[in-house]
Write a protein that holds these residues in place. Structure first.
Motif, PDB file in Angstrom:
ATOM      1  N   ASN A 129      -0.693   7.513   3.784  1.00  0.00           N
ATOM      2  CA  ASN A 129       0.681   7.111   3.491  1.00  0.00           C
ATOM      3  C   ASN A 129       1.636   8.285   3.668  1.00  0.00           C
ATOM      4  N   LYS A 156      -3.156  -1.575   6.146  1.00  0.00           N
ATOM      5  CA  LYS A 156      -1.856  -0.953   5.869  1.00  0.00           C
ATOM      6  C   LYS A 156      -1.270  -0.538   7.206  1.00  0.00           C
ATOM      7  N   GLY A 161       1.142  -4.919   3.494  1.00  0.00           N
ATOM      8  CA  GLY A 161      -0.105  -5.080   4.239  1.00  0.00           C
ATOM      9  C   GLY A 161      -0.759  -6.389   3.849  1.00  0.00           C
ATOM     10  N   ASP A 205       0.853  -1.182   0.000  1.00  0.00           N
ATOM     11  CA  ASP A 205       0.000   0.000   0.000  1.00  0.00           C
ATOM     12  C   ASP A 205       0.892   1.235   0.000  1.00  0.00           C
TER      13      ASP A 205
END
Lengths: 481, 97, 480
Positions: free
Chosen positions: A426, A186, A208, A168
């Motif tokens: 992220n 994730k 993940g 991810d």
């Protein structure tokens, strides 16, 4: 009589194995048959490792996942087994080593049945950029499974494996989990080693898992998390007993409802499902608090500067010299480079390499890269400020349910905007997961929960409580029941 | 907004990507639109940002002890190479200045 | 006349066991690619993990030159395509180097000049391209890929080729002293690029500079700079302008030539390496680096002058390398306090017969077969009068060649100096009796013949008679 093992989750299979109701060998044969029967229609698998799996199932296995069949996204290096990243560039690449995630799952006793399809080098949100062709969504074969971990998601959703690894970088586990009606995790950046996971954007990539339940995710996480001397960005933070922490009470937890997750572009039907899911959490005892992340709108622009910048350097190693595709009949080194790379990479990968090269090039670095780095630090600060006040943030994983194959191919931007709720996580390095929260026209939608750094345990326990209170995660695509 | 052919070719040259004319035109258009989109950031007014990321990045990095723990295995590794000989990787001759 | 401005960029290969970011060996001369591991080859999925020893060495250098050690520095990616650069980028440091500033003192004429440093940073080396091995192909050996380098950038403050050479020599001595480099220039352990420009006067702004690459010996550095300065002067004097370019030195033709001009300027697209967190030099690491700092050459030479009474020249020679200084110091400390000149005599023997013997056999001081304690025993026997000069040389040769101890050798070789008055008088009388004519000439005023008598006596004794004593006794016997 043919077993219905594919209807079980990992937890259910472990129980059956423990009670002696089934053996690893039987499970392996069952899932291999499922793959043989259904994969031609779905295109989840790039490589099958049936013989290795049978050999492994015949040997005594120990570990927390002993005897559990799995699949790995074809971005994880597997010693002696072709690892392609769904790219022509690596279509014949056989790594001489195992990724740390692969090794740790082997040590936990899992059995790998094959490598799954994905967007080329994990660049895509629909699994349409794969050199092996698109993967189909088991809920509707005319639709995408999401991406980039689309093969893993479709395989688990169709009952071809009980769980699979994914990666991810901007939503590539959570978005396919949402599109395929799965639970997808994730973890925090650095929670799992990136060693052996072929890099797309190093500061964003994180391994993940895709599985049916949050409980299964906890079991996968606990055997793979932890520092790795081969990845300087892996974290020494202590690994929690995630399965044991699942039953932590939800009462008293606060859940931040992010205002900006309801911006324009969100399908009102998905919004309604998210409201219902939040109401369930509230009934379970959580307290809902409205929160705001005013800079969230910058996440996609930041992402589409930083991710291509990192990818442009990460993919420079594919030069046709030591491994990978080399163009034929080249007269010079320069031609070897340009043609090997021109032929080896597909359009989306080239597009991102070009953007990345542009934003790092002389005269643009400050305006793009440096500015994006600053904005990223501010965005992260916003997240951490909000997460100091609440335990978990919540909202829809994606603005819509799965779209049609080919629907967003004309304009890369509309595709990029599909990741609007996932990219930011992220950038901030936070743990997040997506769990099924209902259906829109027979297509699953996902609820995203986001936690503070290394707070996977509370995140998983909230998701687990939700799944104890709902049945969405038990729904299975009818034609693969 | 579109990126000029010249800009596209310059990037392709830096990135060592052979592009045909069609790709040059298409990328010029697409990259132009993507860059126009990320310009939202370029024009955004930002306050003073923290010097570095925090969270998972806020720690003293791990340093490796100076020990030899791995050897090269030219035969094994060069099994992946398009062209090798006598333990060397080979490429078309580089013309030295 | 032109004012010359030279700056050097020196790449020092750090003396680690393993590479900067991977656990493969740095040993020189292994078969091709046998020391190229997965990380060094840039295999997909592999990641760099920094070597603590390399960082410690960089910090030690920074401390030794009085630079500022960045508590937080960063590795950056420098992108370019070349087949000996496996990842398509070199991991280096760009805008946040580990060492900033500092200075190195060099001897210029009789004085000392301080050359300020701009920075020193860590980076990984590339592999080696071999263009002549196979027809039409370039062969790649990536054993060197990933070896740690410390790039040391001087300020543009060197005024002549001689100063540049003095600076490089000083730097060479320093990094060897610190034990962070083996100093082997033939094997490329120390590599030098030079920037040169000319201007009409020291007040004028800096002129356009050229960069000369790969000057890998002191001699080539001097020759290349001398050529390049003359070339630039000729261009300027003819009314031309110097092109900013990179040039290569051709030692065979003793000239510099421009490297093939590039179609476009390099655009390295530096950005912080996301595989590596910012490098942090904490107190522990700094203390480790501090602990590895030896006494530096200049300070040690000054101490040798002070403590052992050496001439500055001798102190300079003896501190030119750390093993030599260690050797001398071992001898000197074993003999000091035993005789008034023992430490100076020790210096004489180390610089003379010992270095001579090592040279003859082509071995370095590190591999010296003669233990300092054995040489010290010899020095003591010279100091206490047991050995005469010629006999001492004889004993040294035997000591060098064998394992016998000094005193046993003196006995076996009968080398003990004759100091006994009676024995010497007997010898004096014998010589005078044998040379009556010279005796008369001496008495008639030919003083120089005293040396003749002493020489004859020493010879007759097989080199053992003490010449000082003999001189006194001859004068006594002859009455003048």
């Amino acid at each position: 009589m043919r077993g219905e093992w594919h209807a079980r989750d990992v937890r259910g299979l472990l129980d059956a194995l423990a009670r002696g109701e089934v053996t690893p060998a039987v499970l392996v044969e069952h899932f291999l048959e499922r793959i043989a029967e259904h994969d031609p229609a779905l295109n989840c698998f790039v490589t099958r490792t049936a013989e290795e799996a049978r050999r492994r199932a015949a040997r005594p296995l120990a570990g927390a996942l002993a005897g559990i069949p799995l699949a790995h996204k074809d971005i994880f290096c597997t010693a002696g087994v072709r690892t392609t990243c769904a790219s022509r560039m690596l279509s014949d690449f056989v790594p001489p080593y195992d990724a740390t995630v692969v090794r740790r799952l082997d040590e936990a006793g899992a059995i790998v049945l094959g490598k799954t399809n994905m967007d080329e080098f994990a660049m895509g949100s629909s699994n349409e950029t794969s050199v092996f062709g698109p993967v189909r969504n088991p809920w509707d074969p005319e639709r995408v499974p999401g991406g980039s971990s689309g093969g893993s998601a479709a395989a688990v959703a169709a009952g071809l494996v009980p769980a699979a690894s994914g990666t991810d970088t901007g939503g590539s586990v959570r978005q396919p989990a949402a599109f395929c009606g799965l639970s997808g995790l994730k973890p925090t950046y650095g929670r799992l080693s990136r060693y052996g996971m072929i890099a797309f954007a190093s500061s964003l990539d994180q391994a993940g898992f895709l599985a049916r339940t949050a409980e299964d995710l906890a079991r996968l996480l606990v055997v793979t998390a932890g520092a790795d001397a081969r990845d300087a960005t892996s974290s020494p933070e202590a690994v929690v007993d995630y399965p044991a922490a699942l039953e932590a009470p939800i009462r008293g937890r606060t859940i931040g409802v992010v205002k900006e997750f309801r911006d324009a572009g969100l399908d009102p039907r998905v919004a309604r499902l998210a409201d219902e899911a939040l109401a369930v959490l509230e009934r379970c005892g959580a307290r809902l608090v409205d929160v705001s992340l005013p800079r969230l709108g910058l996440a996609v622009p930041i992402y589409y500067i930083l991710a291509p910048a990192e990818c442009s350097a990460n993919l420079a190693r594919y030069d046709g010299v030591r491994y990978g595709h080399r163009a034929h009949d080249v007269a010079s080194l320069e031609e070897l480079y340009a043609r090997s790379r021109g032929e080896g990479f597909g359009p989306e990968v080239k597009r991102r390499i070009m953007i990345g090269t542009y934003v790092l090039s002389h005269g643009y670095y400050d305006a793009y890269y440096l500015k994006a780095e600053r904005a990223r630090a501010l965005l992260q600060k916003d997240f951490l400020r909000v997460l100091a006040e609440v335990d978990v943030l919540a909202g829809p994983t994606t603005p819509t349910v799965a779209f049609r194959i080919g629907e967003k191919n004309d304009d890369p931007l509309t595709m990029y905007l599909n990741d609007i709720y996932t990219n930011a996580v992220n950038l901030a390095g936070l743990p997040a997961l997506s769990i099924p929260m209902g259906f829109v026209d027979g297509l699953p939608a996902g609820l995203q929960l986001i936690g503070a750094p290394f707070a996977e345990a509370p995140l998983l326990s909230v998701a687990h409580r939700y799944q104890q209170a709902t049945e969405w995660h038990r729904a299975r695509p009818p034609r693969f029941a | 907004m579109s990126l000029s052919d010249e800009d596209v070719r310059r990037m392709a040259r830096l990135a060592r990507l052979a592009l045909d004319d069609g790709e040059v035109t298409r990328f010029g258009d697409e990259l132009g639109r993507i860059l126009a989109f990320v310009d939202a950031l370029r024009v955004a007014v930002l306050e003073e940002a923290p010097a570095a990321l925090s969270g998972p990045w806020a720690r003293t990095p791990f340093l490796r002890d100076d020990r030899v723990e791995e050897a090269g295995h030219p035969e094994l590794y060069q099994a992946q190479a398009p062209e090798s000989r006598d333990g060397y990787y080979l490429v078309p001759r580089v013309i030295e200045p | 006349m032109w004012d010359t401005v030279i700056g050097l960029e020196v790449h020092v290969q750090l003396l680690t066991e393993s590479k900067l970011f991977s656990p493969t060996s740095t040993r020189f001369g292994a078969p091709p690619n046998t020391q190229a591991g997965l990380v060094d080859l840039g295999f997909p999925g592999t990641l760099p993990v920094p070597n603590r020893a390399a960082v410690r060495m960089a910090v030690a250098f920074g401390l030794a030159v009085g630079g500022r050690i960045a508590v937080r520095s960063r590795f950056a990616r420098k992108s370019y395509f070349y087949p000996d650069l496996p990842k398509g980028y070199q991991i280096s440091q760009y805008d946040e180097p580990i060492v900033v500033g500092g200075a190195i003192a060099i001897g210029v004429g009789e004085g000392v000049k301080t050359v300020p440093l701009v920075r020193a940073h860590l980076e990984e080396d590339a592999g080696k391209s071999l263009h002549d091995l196979y027809p039409g192909r370039t062969a790649l050996d990536l054993n060197r890929a990933g070896i740690p380098l410390l790039e040391i950038v001087s300020s543009p403050s060197l005024a002549s080729p001689e100063e540049a050479v003095a600076y490089l020599k000083e730097l060479h001595t320093l990094v060897c002293y610190l034990g962070i480099c083996d100093g082997n220039m033939q094997e490329g352990s120390l590599r030098c690029d030079a920037n040169v420009s000319l201007r009409p006067s020291p007040e004028a702004p800096l002129g356009t500079r050229t960069e000369i690459k790969n000057l890998n010996s002191f001699r080539f550095l001097e020759q290349a700079l001398t050529y390049e300065i003359r070339r630039q002067a000729e261009v300027l004097e003819a009314g031309g302008t110097v092109a900013q370019e990179t040039r290569l030195y051709d030692p065979d033709r003793r000239e510099t030539r421009p490297m093939r001009s590039k179609e476009e300027a390099e655009d390295y697209r530096y950005f912080p390496d996301p595989d590596l967190l910012p490098l942090v030099v904490d107190e522990t690491l700094r203390a480790e680096a501090q602990a590895m700092l030896p006494e530096l050459p200049r300070a040690r030479a000054e101490r040798f002058v002070r403590a052992y009474g050496l001439e500055p020249y001798a102190a300079g020679v003896l501190t030119s390398s750390r093993p030599l200084a260690d050797y001398y110091e071992a001898v000197a400390s074993a003999v000091s306090g035993k005789g008034k000149d023992s430490a100076r005599t020790a210096a004489h023997w180390v610089m003379g017969d010992l270095l001579g013997a090592l040279n003859r056999q082509g071995i370095g001081i590190e591999a010296c077969p003669l233990a300092p304690t054995r040489l010290a025993a010899l020095v003591l026997r010279v100091e206490d009068g047991t050995l005469s000069g010629p006999k001492a040389k004889e004993v040294f040769e035997a000591l060098w060649a064998g394992t016998e101890e000094v005193d046993a050798l003196i006995e076996r070789l009968g080398a003990r100096q004759i100091n006994d008055r009676e024995a010497l008088l007997e010898l004096v009388d014998r010589i005078l009796d044998a040379h009556p004519r010279q005796r008369q000439d001496y008495l008639a005023g030919k003083d120089k013949l005293l040396g003749f008598f002493v020489g004859q006596a020493v010879k007759a004794s097989g080199g053992r008679a003490n010449p000082q004593e003999l001189g006194a006794l001859f004068r006594e016997r002859l009455g003048r």
